[in-house]
Design a protein around this motif. Structure first.
Motif, short mmCIF file in Angstrom:
data_model
loop_
_atom_site.label_atom_id
_atom_site.label_comp_id
_atom_site.label_asym_id
_atom_site.label_seq_id
_atom_site.Cartn_x
_atom_site.Cartn_y
_atom_site.Cartn_z
N ILE A 84 11.74 -31.75 31.84
CA ILE A 84 13.08 -32.06 32.25
C ILE A 84 13.49 -30.80 32.76
N LEU A 85 14.05 -30.52 34.23
CA LEU A 85 14.54 -29.37 34.48
C LEU A 85 16.37 -29.28 34.41
N GLU A 86 16.79 -28.10 33.99
CA GLU A 86 18.05 -28.22 34.01
C GLU A 86 18.44 -26.77 34.67
N ARG A 87 19.52 -26.86 35.45
CA ARG A 87 19.92 -25.57 36.07
C ARG A 87 21.07 -24.77 35.16
N ALA A 88 20.63 -23.70 34.95
CA ALA A 88 21.66 -22.71 34.23
C ALA A 88 22.62 -21.91 35.08
N ALA A 89 23.85 -21.69 34.53
CA ALA A 89 24.57 -21.10 35.23
C ALA A 89 24.27 -19.53 35.50
N THR A 90 24.81 -18.73 36.36
CA THR A 90 24.66 -17.41 36.57
C THR A 90 24.73 -16.76 35.54
N GLY A 91 23.84 -15.84 34.78
CA GLY A 91 24.21 -14.93 33.63
C GLY A 91 24.15 -15.66 32.47
N ALA A 92 23.95 -17.17 32.39
CA ALA A 92 24.03 -18.02 31.28
C ALA A 92 22.85 -17.78 30.23
N LEU A 93 21.78 -17.46 30.62
CA LEU A 93 20.56 -17.29 29.73
C LEU A 93 20.24 -16.18 29.27
N PRO A 94 19.82 -15.84 27.97
CA PRO A 94 19.76 -14.74 27.36
C PRO A 94 18.96 -13.70 28.20
N ARG A 95 19.21 -12.25 28.08
CA ARG A 95 18.27 -11.18 28.84
C ARG A 95 17.56 -10.59 27.76
N PHE A 96 16.50 -9.83 27.79
CA PHE A 96 15.88 -9.13 26.71
C PHE A 96 15.62 -7.73 27.21
N GLU A 97 15.76 -6.92 26.19
CA GLU A 97 15.12 -5.47 26.49
C GLU A 97 13.81 -5.16 25.92
N LEU A 98 13.26 -5.90 25.25
CA LEU A 98 11.90 -5.68 24.58
C LEU A 98 11.07 -7.00 24.90
N LYS A 99 10.65 -7.52 23.87
CA LYS A 99 9.94 -8.77 23.89
C LYS A 99 10.81 -9.94 24.29
N ALA A 100 10.58 -10.90 24.87
CA ALA A 100 11.39 -12.01 25.35
C ALA A 100 10.87 -12.97 24.47
N LYS A 101 12.07 -14.01 24.06
CA LYS A 101 11.89 -15.34 23.26
C LYS A 101 12.36 -16.16 23.97
N ARG A 102 11.52 -16.89 24.86
CA ARG A 102 11.83 -18.15 25.66
C ARG A 102 11.32 -19.63 25.04
N GLU B 199 11.85 -30.78 22.33
CA GLU B 199 12.79 -31.63 21.43
C GLU B 199 12.54 -33.01 21.26
N ARG B 200 12.75 -33.60 20.34
CA ARG B 200 12.58 -34.84 20.01
C ARG B 200 13.76 -35.75 20.67
N ARG B 201 13.32 -36.76 21.70
CA ARG B 201 14.66 -37.58 22.14
C ARG B 201 13.94 -38.90 22.06
N GLY B 202 14.72 -39.58 21.12
CA GLY B 202 14.41 -40.84 20.59
C GLY B 202 13.01 -41.06 19.84
N ALA B 203 11.97 -41.69 20.46
CA ALA B 203 10.63 -41.56 19.83
C ALA B 203 9.59 -40.63 20.67
N ARG B 204 10.38 -39.90 21.74
CA ARG B 204 9.34 -38.79 22.60
C ARG B 204 9.62 -37.72 22.33
N ASP B 205 8.75 -36.95 22.66
CA ASP B 205 8.89 -35.35 22.67
C ASP B 205 8.92 -35.17 24.10
N GLU B 206 10.02 -34.15 24.38
CA GLU B 206 10.15 -33.73 25.88
C GLU B 206 10.04 -32.20 25.71
N VAL B 207 9.66 -31.76 27.04
CA VAL B 207 9.86 -30.42 27.33
C VAL B 207 10.73 -30.21 28.34
N VAL B 208 12.19 -29.33 27.92
CA VAL B 208 12.99 -29.30 28.85
C VAL B 208 13.30 -27.67 29.40
#
Length: 452
Positions: free
Chosen positions: A419-437, A375-384
Protein backbone atom coordinates in the motif's frame (compact mmCIF):
# COMPACT_ATOMS: atom_id res chain seq x y z
CA UNK A 1 56.12 1.64 9.49
CA UNK A 2 57.20 1.64 5.86
CA UNK A 3 54.16 2.31 3.70
CA UNK A 4 54.11 1.05 0.12
CA UNK A 5 51.08 1.89 -2.03
CA UNK A 6 48.48 0.53 -2.34
CA UNK A 7 48.80 -1.38 0.95
CA UNK A 8 48.96 0.00 4.47
CA UNK A 9 50.76 -3.15 5.62
CA UNK A 10 51.91 -5.18 2.61
CA UNK A 11 53.40 -7.89 4.84
CA UNK A 12 50.01 -8.90 6.24
CA UNK A 13 47.74 -7.84 3.38
CA UNK A 14 49.67 -9.97 0.87
CA UNK A 15 50.69 -12.79 3.23
CA UNK A 16 50.36 -16.31 1.77
CA UNK A 17 47.21 -18.00 3.09
CA UNK A 18 49.10 -20.74 4.93
CA UNK A 19 51.16 -18.19 6.83
CA UNK A 20 48.02 -16.19 7.51
CA UNK A 21 46.27 -19.22 8.99
CA UNK A 22 49.29 -19.93 11.21
CA UNK A 23 49.23 -16.33 12.43
CA UNK A 24 45.50 -16.56 13.12
CA UNK A 25 45.93 -19.78 15.10
CA UNK A 26 48.66 -18.27 17.27
CA UNK A 27 46.52 -15.21 17.98
CA UNK A 28 43.43 -17.33 18.61
CA UNK A 29 45.24 -19.38 21.22
CA UNK A 30 46.53 -16.26 22.94
CA UNK A 31 43.19 -14.45 23.12
CA UNK A 32 41.33 -17.60 24.23
CA UNK A 33 43.81 -18.29 27.01
CA UNK A 34 43.53 -14.63 28.04
CA UNK A 35 39.74 -14.81 28.14
CA UNK A 36 39.72 -18.07 30.08
CA UNK A 37 42.16 -16.74 32.65
CA UNK A 38 40.65 -13.28 33.17
CA UNK A 39 36.94 -13.25 32.31
CA UNK A 40 34.39 -14.81 34.70
CA UNK A 41 31.90 -14.94 31.83
CA UNK A 42 34.17 -16.97 29.55
CA UNK A 43 35.26 -19.31 32.36
CA UNK A 44 31.63 -20.28 32.95
CA UNK A 45 30.84 -20.44 29.25
CA UNK A 46 33.84 -22.65 28.47
CA UNK A 47 33.13 -24.93 31.42
CA UNK A 48 29.51 -25.38 30.32
CA UNK A 49 30.72 -26.36 26.84
CA UNK A 50 33.48 -28.58 28.27
CA UNK A 51 36.01 -26.52 26.36
CA UNK A 52 39.48 -25.38 27.35
CA UNK A 53 41.90 -23.13 25.47
CA UNK A 54 44.51 -25.91 25.31
CA UNK A 55 42.18 -27.84 22.94
CA UNK A 56 42.97 -25.40 20.10
CA UNK A 57 45.37 -27.35 17.89
CA UNK A 58 44.11 -26.27 14.45
CA UNK A 59 41.96 -23.39 13.22
CA UNK A 60 39.05 -25.77 12.76
CA UNK A 61 39.08 -26.28 16.52
CA UNK A 62 37.58 -22.80 16.83
CA UNK A 63 34.25 -24.59 16.41
CA UNK A 64 34.74 -26.00 19.91
CA UNK A 65 34.42 -22.50 21.35
CA UNK A 66 30.80 -21.73 22.26
CA UNK A 67 29.04 -18.89 20.46
CA UNK A 68 28.63 -15.55 22.18
CA UNK A 69 25.34 -13.72 21.59
CA UNK A 70 24.20 -10.18 22.15
CA UNK A 71 21.55 -11.51 24.51
CA UNK A 72 24.23 -13.11 26.70
CA UNK A 73 26.22 -9.89 26.73
CA UNK A 74 23.11 -7.89 27.67
CA UNK A 75 22.18 -10.39 30.37
CA UNK A 76 25.66 -10.11 31.84
CA UNK A 77 25.33 -6.32 31.94
CA UNK A 78 21.96 -6.58 33.64
CA UNK A 79 23.25 -9.07 36.21
CA UNK A 80 26.48 -7.18 36.94
CA UNK A 81 25.87 -3.53 35.96
CA UNK A 82 27.17 -1.47 34.41
CA UNK A 83 29.65 -3.54 32.33
CA UNK A 84 28.92 -7.20 33.06
CA UNK A 85 31.50 -9.95 33.40
CA UNK A 86 33.00 -10.06 29.89
CA UNK A 87 35.70 -7.44 30.59
CA UNK A 88 39.02 -8.89 31.75
CA UNK A 89 40.01 -5.77 33.70
CA UNK A 90 38.34 -3.07 35.71
CA UNK A 91 37.32 0.36 34.51
CA UNK A 92 40.50 1.85 36.05
CA UNK A 93 42.42 0.31 33.12
CA UNK A 94 40.08 1.78 30.51
CA UNK A 95 40.44 5.15 28.85
CA UNK A 96 37.23 5.10 26.79
CA UNK A 97 33.59 4.08 27.20
CA UNK A 98 31.40 3.64 24.14
CA UNK A 99 27.96 2.22 23.45
CA UNK A 100 25.98 0.82 20.59
CA UNK A 101 23.61 3.20 18.81
CA UNK A 102 20.44 1.88 20.44
CA UNK A 103 18.55 2.13 17.15
CA UNK A 104 17.14 -1.36 17.71
CA UNK A 105 15.20 0.00 20.66
CA UNK A 106 17.06 -2.10 23.21
CA UNK A 107 19.42 -0.91 25.91
CA UNK A 108 22.79 -0.07 24.32
CA UNK A 109 25.76 -2.33 24.96
CA UNK A 110 28.50 -0.68 26.99
CA UNK A 111 32.08 -1.31 25.96
CA UNK A 112 35.32 -0.32 27.68
CA UNK A 113 38.60 0.17 25.84
CA UNK A 114 42.18 0.51 27.06
CA UNK A 115 44.81 2.75 25.48
CA UNK A 116 46.15 -0.28 23.60
CA UNK A 117 42.67 -1.17 22.34
CA UNK A 118 42.10 2.29 21.01
CA UNK A 119 45.42 2.40 19.16
CA UNK A 120 44.40 -0.89 17.54
CA UNK A 121 41.02 0.53 16.50
CA UNK A 122 42.76 3.39 14.71
CA UNK A 123 45.12 0.91 13.01
CA UNK A 124 42.14 -1.01 11.57
CA UNK A 125 40.76 2.22 10.11
CA UNK A 126 44.20 3.06 8.72
CA UNK A 127 44.13 -0.24 6.79
CA UNK A 128 40.82 0.81 5.25
CA UNK A 129 41.56 4.45 4.57
CA UNK A 130 44.85 3.65 2.88
CA UNK A 131 43.24 0.88 0.87
CA UNK A 132 40.51 3.30 -0.26
CA UNK A 133 43.19 5.69 -1.45
CA UNK A 134 43.26 8.29 1.33
CA UNK A 135 46.69 9.89 1.75
CA UNK A 136 48.39 12.54 3.88
CA UNK A 137 47.54 15.19 1.29
CA UNK A 138 43.80 14.65 1.86
CA UNK A 139 41.43 16.71 3.97
CA UNK A 140 38.99 14.46 5.80
CA UNK A 141 35.64 15.69 7.08
CA UNK A 142 33.90 13.55 9.72
CA UNK A 143 30.15 14.22 9.54
CA UNK A 144 29.44 12.81 12.97
CA UNK A 145 28.18 14.06 16.34
CA UNK A 146 30.93 12.57 18.58
CA UNK A 147 28.63 11.16 21.26
CA UNK A 148 28.97 7.92 23.23
CA UNK A 149 27.99 5.90 20.13
CA UNK A 150 31.26 4.56 18.79
CA UNK A 151 30.43 5.54 15.20
CA UNK A 152 33.27 7.35 13.44
CA UNK A 153 35.51 7.90 16.46
CA UNK A 154 37.95 5.28 15.19
CA UNK A 155 37.92 6.74 11.69
CA UNK A 156 38.87 10.14 13.14
CA UNK A 157 42.04 8.66 14.63
CA UNK A 158 42.63 6.58 11.51
CA UNK A 159 42.62 9.74 9.40
CA UNK A 160 45.18 11.29 11.71
CA UNK A 161 47.26 8.11 11.56
CA UNK A 162 47.57 8.24 7.76
CA UNK A 163 48.46 11.92 8.09
CA UNK A 164 45.33 13.53 6.61
CA UNK A 165 44.07 16.87 7.89
CA UNK A 166 41.06 15.87 9.98
CA UNK A 167 38.00 18.07 10.49
CA UNK A 168 35.52 16.94 13.18
CA UNK A 169 32.02 17.92 12.02
CA UNK A 170 30.65 17.69 15.54
CA UNK A 171 27.20 18.68 16.69
CA UNK A 172 25.88 21.29 14.29
CA UNK A 173 23.22 21.63 11.66
CA UNK A 174 23.34 19.80 8.37
CA UNK A 175 23.53 23.11 6.52
CA UNK A 176 26.56 24.16 8.58
CA UNK A 177 28.30 20.86 7.89
CA UNK A 178 27.70 21.11 4.17
CA UNK A 179 29.10 24.64 4.11
CA UNK A 180 32.20 23.52 6.05
CA UNK A 181 32.81 20.63 3.66
CA UNK A 182 32.88 23.05 0.75
CA UNK A 183 34.59 25.98 2.49
CA UNK A 184 37.42 23.86 3.95
CA UNK A 185 38.00 22.00 0.69
CA UNK A 186 37.36 18.53 2.13
CA UNK A 187 38.45 15.78 -0.25
CA UNK A 188 37.15 12.87 1.86
CA UNK A 189 33.83 12.77 3.76
CA UNK A 190 32.95 10.06 6.28
CA UNK A 191 29.25 9.50 6.85
CA UNK A 192 26.46 6.97 6.95
CA UNK A 193 24.76 6.34 3.58
CA UNK A 194 21.55 7.86 4.90
CA UNK A 195 23.28 11.04 5.99
CA UNK A 196 25.20 11.32 2.73
CA UNK A 197 21.85 11.58 0.96
CA UNK A 198 20.52 13.99 3.58
CA UNK A 199 23.50 16.30 3.10
CA UNK A 200 23.02 16.17 -0.67
CA UNK A 201 19.39 17.23 -0.25
CA UNK A 202 20.46 20.11 1.98
CA UNK A 203 23.15 21.19 -0.48
CA UNK A 204 20.55 21.31 -3.26
CA UNK A 205 18.26 23.41 -1.08
CA UNK A 206 21.15 25.79 -0.35
CA UNK A 207 22.13 26.01 -4.00
CA UNK A 208 25.53 24.39 -3.29
CA UNK A 209 27.11 22.38 -6.09
CA UNK A 210 28.39 19.27 -4.30
CA UNK A 211 29.58 17.51 -7.48
CA UNK A 212 31.63 20.61 -8.18
CA UNK A 213 33.29 20.52 -4.75
CA UNK A 214 36.71 19.04 -3.92
CA UNK A 215 35.20 15.87 -2.44
CA UNK A 216 36.48 12.83 -4.35
CA UNK A 217 35.86 10.01 -1.86
CA UNK A 218 33.05 9.13 0.55
CA UNK A 219 33.70 6.62 3.32
CA UNK A 220 30.38 4.97 4.14
CA UNK A 221 29.70 2.96 7.27
CA UNK A 222 27.07 2.24 9.89
CA UNK A 223 24.35 0.79 7.65
CA UNK A 224 24.00 -2.08 5.16
CA UNK A 225 22.89 0.55 2.62
CA UNK A 226 26.55 1.16 1.80
CA UNK A 227 26.50 -2.13 -0.09
CA UNK A 228 23.16 -1.61 -1.84
CA UNK A 229 24.29 -0.87 -5.39
CA UNK A 230 21.33 1.37 -6.20
CA UNK A 231 21.82 3.49 -3.07
CA UNK A 232 25.54 3.74 -3.59
CA UNK A 233 25.08 4.79 -7.22
CA UNK A 234 22.64 7.50 -6.16
CA UNK A 235 25.07 8.83 -3.55
CA UNK A 236 27.94 8.89 -6.04
CA UNK A 237 25.79 10.84 -8.48
CA UNK A 238 24.66 13.30 -5.79
CA UNK A 239 28.25 13.99 -4.70
CA UNK A 240 30.20 13.46 -7.91
CA UNK A 241 32.56 11.27 -5.86
CA UNK A 242 33.38 7.59 -5.40
CA UNK A 243 31.73 5.91 -2.41
CA UNK A 244 33.46 3.12 -0.49
CA UNK A 245 31.79 0.71 1.88
CA UNK A 246 33.16 -0.26 5.30
CA UNK A 247 31.59 -1.98 8.29
CA UNK A 248 32.36 -2.25 11.97
CA UNK A 249 30.55 -2.58 15.25
CA UNK A 250 30.83 -1.42 18.81
CA UNK A 251 31.33 -5.01 19.94
CA UNK A 252 34.81 -5.02 18.35
CA UNK A 253 35.35 -1.24 18.73
CA UNK A 254 36.31 -0.72 15.08
CA UNK A 255 35.86 -1.97 11.52
CA UNK A 256 36.54 -5.51 10.32
CA UNK A 257 36.24 -5.02 6.54
CA UNK A 258 36.65 -2.38 3.85
CA UNK A 259 36.09 -1.92 0.13
CA UNK A 260 39.45 -1.25 -1.58
CA UNK A 261 40.08 1.33 -4.25
CA UNK A 262 39.74 -1.10 -7.16
CA UNK A 263 36.19 -1.91 -5.90
CA UNK A 264 36.04 -5.64 -6.72
CA UNK A 265 32.36 -5.88 -5.72
CA UNK A 266 32.97 -6.62 -2.09
CA UNK A 267 34.89 -5.80 1.05
CA UNK A 268 38.14 -7.36 2.25
CA UNK A 269 38.05 -8.97 5.69
CA UNK A 270 41.01 -7.76 7.78
CA UNK A 271 42.07 -11.34 8.38
CA UNK A 272 45.25 -10.82 10.35
CA UNK A 273 43.12 -9.28 13.10
CA UNK A 274 39.87 -11.22 12.80
CA UNK A 275 38.62 -14.73 12.17
CA UNK A 276 35.30 -14.52 10.37
CA UNK A 277 33.00 -17.52 9.99
CA UNK A 278 29.74 -17.81 8.06
CA UNK A 279 27.13 -20.11 9.54
CA UNK A 280 23.61 -21.27 8.85
CA UNK A 281 21.61 -19.06 11.24
CA UNK A 282 19.17 -21.88 11.97
CA UNK A 283 21.55 -24.80 12.58
CA UNK A 284 24.80 -23.03 13.43
CA UNK A 285 26.63 -25.20 10.89
CA UNK A 286 29.54 -23.62 9.04
CA UNK A 287 28.89 -22.58 5.41
CA UNK A 288 31.33 -22.41 2.51
CA UNK A 289 32.27 -19.87 -0.14
CA UNK A 290 29.33 -18.43 -2.03
CA UNK A 291 26.73 -19.41 0.58
CA UNK A 292 24.68 -16.71 2.26
CA UNK A 293 24.65 -16.92 6.04
CA UNK A 294 25.24 -15.19 9.35
CA UNK A 295 28.71 -13.89 10.10
CA UNK A 296 30.41 -14.89 13.32
CA UNK A 297 33.29 -12.71 14.47
CA UNK A 298 36.36 -13.44 16.56
CA UNK A 299 38.56 -10.41 17.25
CA UNK A 300 42.22 -10.35 18.23
CA UNK A 301 42.63 -6.67 18.96
CA UNK A 302 40.47 -5.71 21.90
CA UNK A 303 42.16 -6.76 25.12
CA UNK A 304 39.60 -5.35 27.59
CA UNK A 305 36.70 -7.38 26.19
CA UNK A 306 37.76 -10.52 24.29
CA UNK A 307 35.27 -11.28 21.54
CA UNK A 308 35.11 -14.98 20.68
CA UNK A 309 32.67 -16.36 18.10
CA UNK A 310 30.21 -13.49 18.40
CA UNK A 311 27.00 -14.01 16.44
CA UNK A 312 26.43 -10.71 14.68
CA UNK A 313 23.13 -11.30 12.81
CA UNK A 314 24.80 -9.71 9.75
CA UNK A 315 24.11 -11.65 6.55
CA UNK A 316 27.10 -12.13 4.24
CA UNK A 317 28.41 -14.15 1.29
CA UNK A 318 32.10 -14.99 1.51
CA UNK A 319 34.34 -15.21 -1.55
CA UNK A 320 38.01 -16.20 -1.88
CA UNK A 321 40.65 -13.49 -2.05
CA UNK A 322 41.46 -14.18 -5.70
CA UNK A 323 38.13 -12.59 -6.67
CA UNK A 324 39.52 -9.17 -5.69
CA UNK A 325 42.40 -9.14 -8.17
CA UNK A 326 44.41 -6.55 -6.26
CA UNK A 327 47.14 -8.67 -4.67
CA UNK A 328 45.59 -8.91 -1.21
CA UNK A 329 45.25 -12.44 0.11
CA UNK A 330 42.36 -11.60 2.41
CA UNK A 331 38.97 -13.05 1.58
CA UNK A 332 36.01 -10.86 0.64
CA UNK A 333 32.44 -10.39 1.64
CA UNK A 334 30.66 -10.12 -1.71
CA UNK A 335 28.57 -6.96 -1.68
CA UNK A 336 29.57 -6.23 1.93
CA UNK A 337 26.84 -6.78 4.50
CA UNK A 338 23.88 -7.92 2.41
CA UNK A 339 21.28 -7.70 5.16
CA UNK A 340 20.39 -8.35 8.75
CA UNK A 341 18.95 -11.65 9.89
CA UNK A 342 16.85 -9.81 12.45
CA UNK A 343 15.52 -7.29 9.87
CA UNK A 344 13.62 -9.82 7.83
CA UNK A 345 9.86 -9.83 8.30
CA UNK A 346 7.40 -12.49 7.32
CA UNK A 347 4.24 -10.99 5.77
CA UNK A 348 1.55 -13.40 4.60
CA UNK A 349 4.19 -16.03 3.96
CA UNK A 350 6.53 -13.73 2.05
CA UNK A 351 9.95 -12.62 3.25
CA UNK A 352 10.26 -8.82 3.33
CA UNK A 353 13.72 -7.24 3.59
CA UNK A 354 14.03 -3.45 4.06
CA UNK A 355 17.22 -3.51 1.98
CA UNK A 356 15.44 -5.08 -0.98
CA UNK A 357 12.74 -2.40 -0.83
CA UNK A 358 15.35 0.34 -0.66
CA UNK A 359 17.16 -1.09 -3.68
CA UNK A 360 13.98 -0.69 -5.73
CA UNK A 361 13.20 2.81 -4.47
CA UNK A 362 16.71 4.09 -5.23
CA UNK A 363 16.36 3.28 -8.91
CA UNK A 364 13.81 6.11 -9.12
CA UNK A 365 15.01 9.69 -9.14
CA UNK A 366 13.30 12.15 -6.90
CA UNK A 367 12.47 10.01 -3.85
CA UNK A 368 13.56 12.07 -0.86
CA UNK A 369 12.68 9.68 1.99
CA UNK A 370 10.58 6.66 2.83
CA UNK A 371 9.20 4.67 5.72
CA UNK A 372 7.98 1.06 5.86
CA UNK A 373 5.11 0.19 8.19
CA UNK A 374 3.83 -3.34 8.69
CA UNK A 375 0.45 -3.48 10.38
CA UNK A 376 -2.56 -5.71 10.95
CA UNK A 377 -5.73 -4.57 9.14
CA UNK A 378 -8.63 -6.84 10.00
CA UNK A 379 -7.34 -10.36 9.54
CA UNK A 380 -4.57 -9.38 7.10
CA UNK A 381 -1.05 -8.13 7.49
CA UNK A 382 -0.26 -5.23 5.18
CA UNK A 383 2.94 -3.45 4.17
CA UNK A 384 2.42 0.29 3.96
CA UNK A 385 5.14 2.22 2.17
CA UNK A 386 5.22 5.95 2.77
CA UNK A 387 7.15 7.74 0.06
CA UNK A 388 8.16 11.37 0.15
CA UNK A 389 8.93 12.52 -3.39
CA UNK A 390 10.93 15.56 -4.38
CA UNK A 391 8.90 18.81 -4.14
CA UNK A 392 9.00 19.14 -7.93
CA UNK A 393 6.75 16.08 -8.31
CA UNK A 394 3.27 17.01 -9.46
CA UNK A 395 0.24 14.75 -9.16
CA UNK A 396 0.78 13.17 -12.56
CA UNK A 397 4.43 12.36 -11.80
CA UNK A 398 3.47 10.90 -8.43
CA UNK A 399 0.77 8.72 -9.97
CA UNK A 400 3.22 7.34 -12.50
CA UNK A 401 5.83 6.69 -9.81
CA UNK A 402 3.33 4.98 -7.50
CA UNK A 403 2.06 2.72 -10.29
CA UNK A 404 5.60 1.70 -11.21
CA UNK A 405 6.55 1.02 -7.60
CA UNK A 406 3.51 -1.16 -6.93
CA UNK A 407 4.42 -3.39 -9.87
CA UNK A 408 8.14 -3.58 -9.09
CA UNK A 409 7.61 -4.29 -5.39
CA UNK A 410 5.06 -7.02 -6.11
CA UNK A 411 7.33 -8.67 -8.67
CA UNK A 412 10.17 -8.71 -6.13
CA UNK A 413 7.99 -10.10 -3.34
CA UNK A 414 6.09 -13.03 -4.82
CA UNK A 415 3.08 -10.89 -5.74
CA UNK A 416 2.69 -9.29 -2.33
CA UNK A 417 0.87 -5.96 -2.79
CA UNK A 418 2.22 -2.92 -1.00
CA UNK A 419 0.00 0.00 0.00
CA UNK A 420 1.64 3.23 -1.14
CA UNK A 421 1.08 6.54 0.62
CA UNK A 422 2.45 9.88 -0.55
CA UNK A 423 4.05 11.82 2.30
CA UNK A 424 4.11 15.61 2.26
CA UNK A 425 7.38 17.45 1.69
CA UNK A 426 9.52 17.26 4.83
CA UNK A 427 6.99 15.05 6.66
CA UNK A 428 9.18 11.98 7.11
CA UNK A 429 12.02 11.86 9.64
CA UNK A 430 15.60 12.56 8.59
CA UNK A 431 18.57 10.84 10.18
CA UNK A 432 22.13 11.89 10.91
CA UNK A 433 23.44 8.41 11.76
CA UNK A 434 21.66 5.12 11.27
CA UNK A 435 18.23 5.32 9.73
CA UNK A 436 15.22 3.60 11.28
CA UNK A 437 12.77 3.17 8.44
CA UNK A 438 10.91 -0.01 9.43
CA UNK A 439 8.12 -0.25 12.00
CA UNK A 440 6.37 -3.53 12.69
CA UNK A 441 3.12 -2.53 14.38
CA UNK A 442 1.49 -5.95 14.44
CA UNK A 443 0.36 -7.27 17.82
CA UNK A 444 3.02 -9.20 19.68
CA UNK A 445 2.87 -12.89 18.79
CA UNK A 446 0.75 -12.24 15.72
CA UNK A 447 3.65 -12.50 13.32
CA UNK A 448 6.90 -14.30 12.92
CA UNK A 449 10.37 -12.92 12.48
CA UNK A 450 12.70 -15.43 10.91
CA UNK A 451 16.48 -15.29 11.21
CA UNK A 452 17.44 -16.12 7.64
Amino acid sequence: MTVAAPYWNPKTECMPREQLRALQLAKLRAVTEWAQARSPFYRRSFAAARFSADQLRTLDDIQRIPFLTREQWMHSQDERPPYGELPVAGREVAIRLHTTSGTSGSTPLRALDSRKDWAWAAEMWAYALWGIGVRATDIGYVAFGYGSFIGFWGLHYGLEKVGALTIPGGAQTTAARVRQIVDFGATVVATTPTYAMRMAQEAEALGIDLPGSAVSRLVLSGEPAGSIVETKTLIERQWGAKAFDTAGMTEVSTIFMFEPENQPGGCHIIEDHFIEEVIDPQTGDRLGYGERGERVCTSFGRSMIPLLRYRTADLVVRQPAAAAGNGRTWDLYEGGIVGRADDMKLVRGTNVYPGAIEAILRTHDGIEEFQIRIERRGARDEVVLQVEPHPRFDDAAWTALAEALVVELAEAHEGLLFILERAATGALPRFELKAKRLSDLRPAGAHTTVRA
